[in-house]
Scaffold this motif. Sequence first.
Motif, PDB file in Angstrom:
ATOM      1  N   GLU A 541       0.826  -1.238  -0.175  1.00 19.95           N
ATOM      2  CA  GLU A 541       0.003  -0.088  -0.171  1.00 19.95           C
ATOM      3  C   GLU A 541       0.762   1.294   0.097  1.00 19.95           C
ATOM      4  O   GLU A 541       0.735   2.292   0.737  1.00 19.95           O
ATOM      5  CB  GLU A 541      -1.092   0.022   1.110  1.00 19.95           C
ATOM      6  N   GLN A 543       1.232   3.627  -2.030  1.00 18.30           N
ATOM      7  CA  GLN A 543       0.693   4.929  -2.307  1.00 18.30           C
ATOM      8  C   GLN A 543       0.135   5.724  -1.366  1.00 18.30           C
ATOM      9  O   GLN A 543      -0.079   6.905  -1.440  1.00 18.30           O
ATOM     10  CB  GLN A 543      -0.440   4.591  -3.360  1.00 18.30           C
ATOM     11  N   GLU A 544      -0.188   4.990  -0.130  1.00 19.73           N
ATOM     12  CA  GLU A 544      -0.774   5.806   1.226  1.00 19.73           C
ATOM     13  C   GLU A 544       0.392   6.402   1.670  1.00 19.73           C
ATOM     14  O   GLU A 544      -0.091   7.223   2.611  1.00 19.73           O
ATOM     15  CB  GLU A 544      -1.435   4.752   1.843  1.00 19.73           C
ATOM     16  N   GLY A 566       1.445  -1.362  -4.645  1.00 16.06           N
ATOM     17  CA  GLY A 566       0.316  -0.525  -4.667  1.00 16.06           C
ATOM     18  C   GLY A 566      -0.389  -0.060  -5.698  1.00 16.06           C
ATOM     19  O   GLY A 566      -0.210  -0.783  -6.819  1.00 16.06           O
ATOM     20  N   PRO A 568      -2.503   3.338  -6.845  1.00 14.66           N
ATOM     21  CA  PRO A 568      -2.843   4.757  -6.944  1.00 14.66           C
ATOM     22  C   PRO A 568      -4.468   4.710  -6.937  1.00 14.66           C
ATOM     23  O   PRO A 568      -4.773   5.825  -6.269  1.00 14.66           O
ATOM     24  CB  PRO A 568      -2.208   5.613  -8.211  1.00 14.66           C
ATOM     25  N   THR A 571      -5.745   5.167  -3.388  1.00 14.48           N
ATOM     26  CA  THR A 571      -5.212   6.122  -2.236  1.00 14.48           C
ATOM     27  C   THR A 571      -6.355   6.683  -1.772  1.00 14.48           C
ATOM     28  O   THR A 571      -7.383   7.246  -2.246  1.00 14.48           O
ATOM     29  CB  THR A 571      -4.484   7.453  -3.217  1.00 14.48           C
ATOM     30  N   GLU A 573      -5.349   7.828   2.036  1.00 12.06           N
ATOM     31  CA  GLU A 573      -4.914   8.835   3.054  1.00 12.06           C
ATOM     32  C   GLU A 573      -4.760  10.087   2.503  1.00 12.06           C
ATOM     33  O   GLU A 573      -4.258  10.568   1.484  1.00 12.06           O
ATOM     34  CB  GLU A 573      -3.911   8.325   3.631  1.00 12.06           C
ATOM     35  N   GLY A 576      -1.230  10.733   1.603  1.00 14.55           N
ATOM     36  CA  GLY A 576      -0.613   9.916   0.611  1.00 14.55           C
ATOM     37  C   GLY A 576      -0.235  10.630  -0.382  1.00 14.55           C
ATOM     38  O   GLY A 576      -0.950  11.390  -1.184  1.00 14.55           O
ATOM     39  N   GLY A 578       0.419   9.054  -3.910  1.00 12.06           N
ATOM     40  CA  GLY A 578      -0.378   8.441  -4.870  1.00 12.06           C
ATOM     41  C   GLY A 578       0.431   8.169  -5.942  1.00 12.06           C
ATOM     42  O   GLY A 578       0.600   7.161  -6.713  1.00 12.06           O
ATOM     43  N   SER A 719     -12.217   6.181  -3.203  1.00  6.97           N
ATOM     44  CA  SER A 719     -11.324   5.341  -3.013  1.00  6.97           C
ATOM     45  C   SER A 719     -11.536   4.411  -2.023  1.00  6.97           C
ATOM     46  O   SER A 719     -11.554   2.781  -2.142  1.00  6.97           O
ATOM     47  CB  SER A 719      -9.821   6.122  -2.655  1.00  6.97           C
TER      48      SER A 719
END
Length: 752
Positions: A541, A543-544, A566, A568, A571, A573, A576, A578, A719
Motif C-alpha cells: 500500500e 501509495q498511502e 500499491g 494509486p 489512495t 490517506e 498519501g 499517490g 477510494s
Amino acid sequence: MSNSDEIRGEQEFIDALYARVDALRGDTEAGVTDALAQGDTPMQARLERDILVAERSGLLAALNAVDGSLCFGRIDHTSGVSHHIGRIGLRTDDAERTPILIDWRADLARPFYLATGHTPMGIRRRRHITTSGRTVTALHDEILDLGDATRTGHEDPSGDAVLLAALNSARTGRMNDIVQTIQAEQDQIIRAPHRGVLVVEGGPGTGKTAVALHRAAYLLYEHRELLAKRAVLIVGPNPAFLGYIGEVLPSLGETGVLLATVGELFPGVRATATDTREAAAVKGRADMADVLADVVRDWQALPDPVITIEHDREILMLDDDLVRVARERTRAARLPHNVAREHFEGHILNTLTELYAERVGTDPYDGTSLLDAGDITQIRDELAENPEVWAAVDQLWPRLTPQRLVADFLADPVGYLPDEDAAAIRRPVTRAWTVADVPLLDEAAELLGEDDRPARARAERERETQVAYAQGVLDVSYASRTYEFEDKEDSDPDGSEVLSAHDIIDAERFAERHEEDDHRSAAERAAADRTWAFGHIIVDEAQELSPMAWRLLMRRSPTRSMTLVGDPAQTAEAAGVGSWAKILEPYVEDRWEHTRLGVNYRTPAEIMELAAAVVRAENPDFEPPSSVRSTGVRPWVRATDDLPAAVAEAVEELTPTEGRLAVIAPRHLHRRLAARLDGVTAGAEPDLTRTVVLLDPRQSKGLEFDSVLVVEPGLYGTSDLYVALTRATQRLGVLHTGRLPQRLAESSPAPA
C-alpha cells in the motif's frame, strides 16, 4: 499405470521425504542442544558455536513451518529426468548429497511456473500434488509435450484446476502462500534483479501483496549471505494486515524478516492514538522537515538579556553578542544539535576563560597579560567544574530527545505553521503518539543526533567495574593456588612451572570472555536500531505513505533496494503521495522500474463490474484488472430503516458455511452494529481468524474474505468505497439508509 498407482507412487515419495525431514529435525535439535551445552569456551570456538546454533535454529524453524505441505509439484523432463518441487530444498544424507526436493526458488524449478505447450522448456509433464498433512489427496497433470501419448488419468485439460481450487477455497483469516500457483507474470516480478527500486502496481485481487512476499523469500534465497546480515523489512498499512500476512514467509521457510507498520519504526515508540484526516495531512507534508529544522534552531537560544556566572568571587556575563558568536561558529560545523553541543561547550568555555583571564590576569599599568598558557589551561579546567557554567550551557544549547522536541512543538506549533494548520495538529504534551508522529520523531532524531559521551562514560565505568571484578577473581585464584602448593612439601618435585590463570589471561581479557553474547537475529537487532540499513525493503500500500514517511524509509535503505507495491486508484490517506514519480524522484530521479499486474484473481467479474462503475464516476478512463472467474452470483444493494437489525439479518444470510465474512462500516457505527452481532467487538484490533469481523474501509485494505457486507457506502470516499467493494471472493451485499453514490445506485441490480 492406474490412477491409484500414480497416487501410491507419489505417497511413497512423500513418506520417504518426511522420514528424511524427521531425521534432519532430530539431528538439528540435538546439534543445537549439544552446542549450547558447551558453556564457556575459547572465543573462536564460541563464535563458531553461535553461528552453528543460529544456522541450525533457522533450519529447524523452516522445517517446522513447512511441515505438512512440503512438496507440491513435479516436473518430468523430456530427457526422462524428474524433479519434485517444494517449499524448501532437501538433499540426501550420503556423500553424494543428491537433491531429493528442489526449492521452488531454484532455477531448476522455474519451468514449473513458466513452461507452456507453446514453450515447454524441455518439460514433458507438469504435475501438481495436493496434500492434506502428509497424505496425497489429488494429482493434476498438464501435458506439455503433445507428442507424448503417455497418460496417467490425472490430466487437467485446462491446466487451471489447482489455481481455481485455491481461488474458490474458504478463507481462514490468514493469507496463504501462492507457491503452488505462481503465474508467469508474477514469476517475472518475484525473480526481478535485487538492486534498485521496483514498483509493482496492481488493482484489487491481482496478488501484488503475495508477489511481494514471495519476492522477499526469493531474495533471501538468492542473496542469503547479504540479506541474512542486513535483514529484509516489510512495511504494511496496519497491524491487522501484518497479522494477516504473518504466516506466509514462515510457510516458505523464511523467518528472518521484520514486519512493521510505519508507526512501529521508531524504537521505543508505538503509535496508539489516531489523527484527524487534517492533522495527518499536515504532519505528512514534506515541508515539515524544514519546520522541524527551524524548531531545533530555536532551541539554540541567546541570553535575554545576559546570563551571569559567579566564579571565584568574579561575576562573568554572557551577553547576546558573545553567545551569538559561539552559536554561529558551532552551527558552521553543520553537525546535529546534540553532537554539536560539545563544540558549543568549548566555545563558551573559551569565552568565559578569556573574560576571567582578562579580569584577573591583566597588568593594570600596561595592559599586558600576566598569565602563561598553563595558567589559561588551569582557569579553563576550573571553569569546567563550575555548575553555573553548565546551567548556562543547558539553557542556551540543551540536550534534547526527539520525543521532547516533537511533543513540545505539537503542543504549541503557532509561529511555525499557518494558523489553520497549527490548529489541526495542536495537541497536549501527554497525548499518545500517532502513526503520523513517527516520521516526525525520526526526522527530529536526524536533526538532533546523539551525544554519546554520557553513554561512553557509563560503558567505561561498567567496563572498569568488570575488570576490577575479574582481577579480584584472578587474585583469589592465584592466592588459593599459592597456599595449596606452599602447604605441600613436594608441590613441584621436578622443578616444572605450574601455570595459574594469571599466566595465561589478564583481567581485561577475562572480563571480555564473560561479556554477554548478543544472540538476537538480524531482524530483532534491526527492530531496536533506528539507524539500521536494511538489505531490502518491501512496502505494501505504498501509495498511502506521506512524504515524511518516505523520508523515514529512505534513511533505512541507503542502497535504494526496494520493492513498492500499491495501486494509486486506491489512495485514501490525505497525506498519501499517490503518484510513483512524486514519491521516487526526490530520491532516485527516474532510475526505477515499473510493472503492472493486470489479472484479478480474487474478485469475481460480477463484483468487479459494480466496483469499477463507482470509480468511473470520477475517472471515465479507469480500467480495472480483468477477473479470471465468474461465480454467477450478483451483488445486491438494499435500503433499510433499521440499520442494526438489517445488518444482523444480512450477516446471517451472507456468513459462509466455511470461511470468513467482513462487515465494512464507518467507524462511528461500529458500537451500534457490534451490539447486534454475536462475538463481534468494536474498538479492538480485529481478529481476522473469527468467522465475522467488523472493520472500517481503511482496516480492510489488502485483506480478502469469502463474503463482504458494505454498510452506508454514501459515507465513503470513492477510494475507500472501491476498496470495500473489492474485498469479497464470493458474495457481496450493500446496506444503506441514506443516499447512495450515483453510479452505485445506477449499477445496482434489482434487490434480491
